[in-house]
Design a protein around this motif. Structure first.
Motif, PDB file in Angstrom:
ATOM      1  N   HIS A 276       0.834  -1.195   0.000  1.00 24.12           N
ATOM      2  CA  HIS A 276       0.000   0.000   0.000  1.00 24.12           C
ATOM      3  C   HIS A 276       0.877   1.257   0.000  1.00 24.12           C
ATOM      4  CE1 HIS A 276      -2.429  -3.251   1.687  1.00 24.12           C
ATOM      5  NE2 HIS A 276      -3.510  -2.596   1.282  1.00 24.12           N
ATOM      6  N   ALA A 277       1.970   1.180   0.741  1.00 23.66           N
ATOM      7  CA  ALA A 277       2.889   2.316   0.799  1.00 23.66           C
ATOM      8  C   ALA A 277       3.500   2.600  -0.558  1.00 23.66           C
ATOM      9  CB  ALA A 277       3.992   2.041   1.825  1.00 23.66           C
ATOM     10  N   PHE A 278       3.765   1.537  -1.315  1.00 29.01           N
ATOM     11  CA  PHE A 278       4.351   1.717  -2.653  1.00 29.01           C
ATOM     12  C   PHE A 278       3.406   2.509  -3.560  1.00 29.01           C
ATOM     13  CE2 PHE A 278       5.115   0.171  -7.034  1.00 29.01           C
ATOM     14  CZ  PHE A 278       6.417   0.658  -7.184  1.00 29.01           C
ATOM     15  N   VAL A 279       2.119   2.215  -3.443  1.00 26.65           N
ATOM     16  CA  VAL A 279       1.121   2.963  -4.230  1.00 26.65           C
ATOM     17  C   VAL A 279       1.100   4.417  -3.798  1.00 26.65           C
ATOM     18  CG1 VAL A 279      -1.320   3.172  -4.808  1.00 26.65           C
ATOM     19  CG2 VAL A 279      -0.278   0.905  -4.616  1.00 26.65           C
ATOM     20  N   LEU A 280       1.160   4.661  -2.491  1.00 27.11           N
ATOM     21  CA  LEU A 280       1.181   6.029  -1.981  1.00 27.11           C
ATOM     22  C   LEU A 280       2.452   6.758  -2.415  1.00 27.11           C
ATOM     23  CD1 LEU A 280      -0.186   5.516   1.651  1.00 27.11           C
ATOM     24  CD2 LEU A 280      -1.399   6.474  -0.320  1.00 27.11           C
ATOM     25  N   ILE A 281       3.559   6.029  -2.475  1.00 28.79           N
ATOM     26  CA  ILE A 281       4.824   6.615  -2.906  1.00 28.79           C
ATOM     27  C   ILE A 281       4.742   7.047  -4.365  1.00 28.79           C
ATOM     28  CG2 ILE A 281       7.229   6.029  -3.486  1.00 28.79           C
ATOM     29  CD1 ILE A 281       7.308   4.461  -0.846  1.00 28.79           C
ATOM     30  N   LEU A 282       4.143   6.204  -5.196  1.00 31.66           N
ATOM     31  CA  LEU A 282       3.958   6.575  -6.599  1.00 31.66           C
ATOM     32  C   LEU A 282       3.063   7.806  -6.738  1.00 31.66           C
ATOM     33  CD1 LEU A 282       3.495   3.089  -8.335  1.00 31.66           C
ATOM     34  CD2 LEU A 282       5.501   4.581  -8.404  1.00 31.66           C
ATOM     35  N   THR A 283       2.041   7.867  -5.888  1.00 31.67           N
ATOM     36  CA  THR A 283       1.155   9.036  -5.902  1.00 31.67           C
ATOM     37  C   THR A 283       1.900  10.293  -5.481  1.00 31.67           C
ATOM     38  OG1 THR A 283      -0.727   7.600  -5.341  1.00 31.67           O
ATOM     39  CG2 THR A 283      -1.011   9.978  -5.028  1.00 31.67           C
ATOM     40  N   ALA A 284       2.715  10.162  -4.415  1.00 33.58           N
ATOM     41  CA  ALA A 284       3.505  11.303  -3.950  1.00 33.58           C
ATOM     42  C   ALA A 284       4.514  11.737  -5.005  1.00 33.58           C
ATOM     43  CB  ALA A 284       4.230  10.942  -2.654  1.00 33.58           C
ATOM     44  N   ALA A 285       5.121  10.766  -5.696  1.00 36.94           N
ATOM     45  CA  ALA A 285       6.089  11.077  -6.749  1.00 36.94           C
ATOM     46  C   ALA A 285       5.423  11.837  -7.889  1.00 36.94           C
ATOM     47  CB  ALA A 285       6.725   9.789  -7.273  1.00 36.94           C
ATOM     48  N   ALA A 286       4.197  11.437  -8.206  1.00 38.78           N
ATOM     49  CA  ALA A 286       3.453  12.139  -9.264  1.00 38.78           C
ATOM     50  C   ALA A 286       3.115  13.568  -8.858  1.00 38.78           C
ATOM     51  CB  ALA A 286       2.177  11.374  -9.594  1.00 38.78           C
TER      52      ALA A 286
END
Length: 272
Positions: free
Chosen positions: A216-226
């Motif tokens: 789940h954190a990986f998805v949030l990280i991708l969102t933050a990166a975007a």
């Protein structure tokens, strides 16, 4: 927290004095940066547009050591200005942002001296380490962006074309906005390990929780990166996501280490 005899207005006066001194230091630093225009813009901010940038030279050496035939192709970047007063305002804004960034150690020191009297002796050591740790992490994030994420993003995006007949002319506003926003964003998100350490110290965050929700954190990280990257390309987003994922894994290790120390401190042998 330690109590003292100072009134609310005494604390407010101390805070006001600290803010005034911080503003003065930021102003002086900004003026110095403003006067060093040629060095700041030519050798630092726009250095990523040149083929002799340290990152590009390092990658070239790595390809030679590995015996790879492919060479990193650094396309020349043409920076243009389309607004009459844009360069003046950019000069002023960049001077302020760099002046603020340079002044962070002093501002942190003022913040530390403000909260220090309110802490017990055993709290002072932990708080001081946390403040220093946060400052170091901020600068690490800025440097990672400057030497890795930003130059590779500029090189990739400036060279990308949907048609060979279309030339890429990068507006100075776009370049500076990307540089500043990505630098500040990477500096701020790099505080993740410090936040994890603090939450683990007060026993709110557990390593089992971080491990359980790693996907789940990986998805949030991708969102933050975007959100960090002003552009919408996948290349830049992944460049930002990679160090963020590394910071997450470091945070897991830090929380685990804090839990181990907490268990050791309350073990029966230490209570005797």
């Amino acid at each position: 927290m330690n109590s003292d005899n100072g009134t609310f207005w005494d604390h407010l006066d101390v805070l006001r004095s600290a803010l005034i001194r911080s503003i003065i230091v930021v102003t002086i630093a900004s003026i110095v940066v403003f006067l060093l225009k040629d060095i700041i813009f030519e050798d630092i901010i726009f250095a990523a547009t040149k083929s002799d940038f340290p990152t590009f030279r390092a990658l070239e050496q790595i390809t030679k050591i590995l015996g790879l035939n492919s060479q990193l192709k650094v396309e020349p970047v043409k920076i243009i200005n389309t607004q009459l007063a844009a360069q003046l305002f950019i000069h002023l804004s960049v001077s302020f942002y760099l002046g603020l960034t340079i002044s962070i150690p002093y501002i942190t020191g003022e913040f530390w001296h403000f909260i220090k009297p309110a802490l017990y002796q055993n709290e002072k050591t932990t708080a001081f380490k946390a403040v220093v740790f946060m400052g170091i992490l901020f600068y690490i994030g800025v440097l990672v962006n400057y030497f890795l994420i930003f130059p590779l993003s500029v090189n990739f995006l400036s060279a990308y074309k949907v048609m060979e007949s279309i030339d890429n002319l990068i507006d100075i506003d776009s370049y500076i906005d990307t540089f500043v926003s990505m630098s500040l964003s990477m500096g701020i998100v790099s505080e993740l390990p410090a936040a994890a350490y603090f939450l683990a110290k007060i026993e709110i965050l557990k390593s089992t929780f971080l491990k359980k929700y790693r996907r789940h954190a990986f998805v949030l990280i991708l969102t933050a990166a975007a959100m960090i990257t002003p552009t919408t390309d996948i290349f830049t987003m992944l460049l930002v996501a990679a160090p963020l994922q590394l910071l997450y894994e470091i945070s897991v290790k830090i929380v685990k280490n804090v839990e181990t120390k907490n268990k050791t401190s309350i073990s029966p042998t230490n209570q005797v």
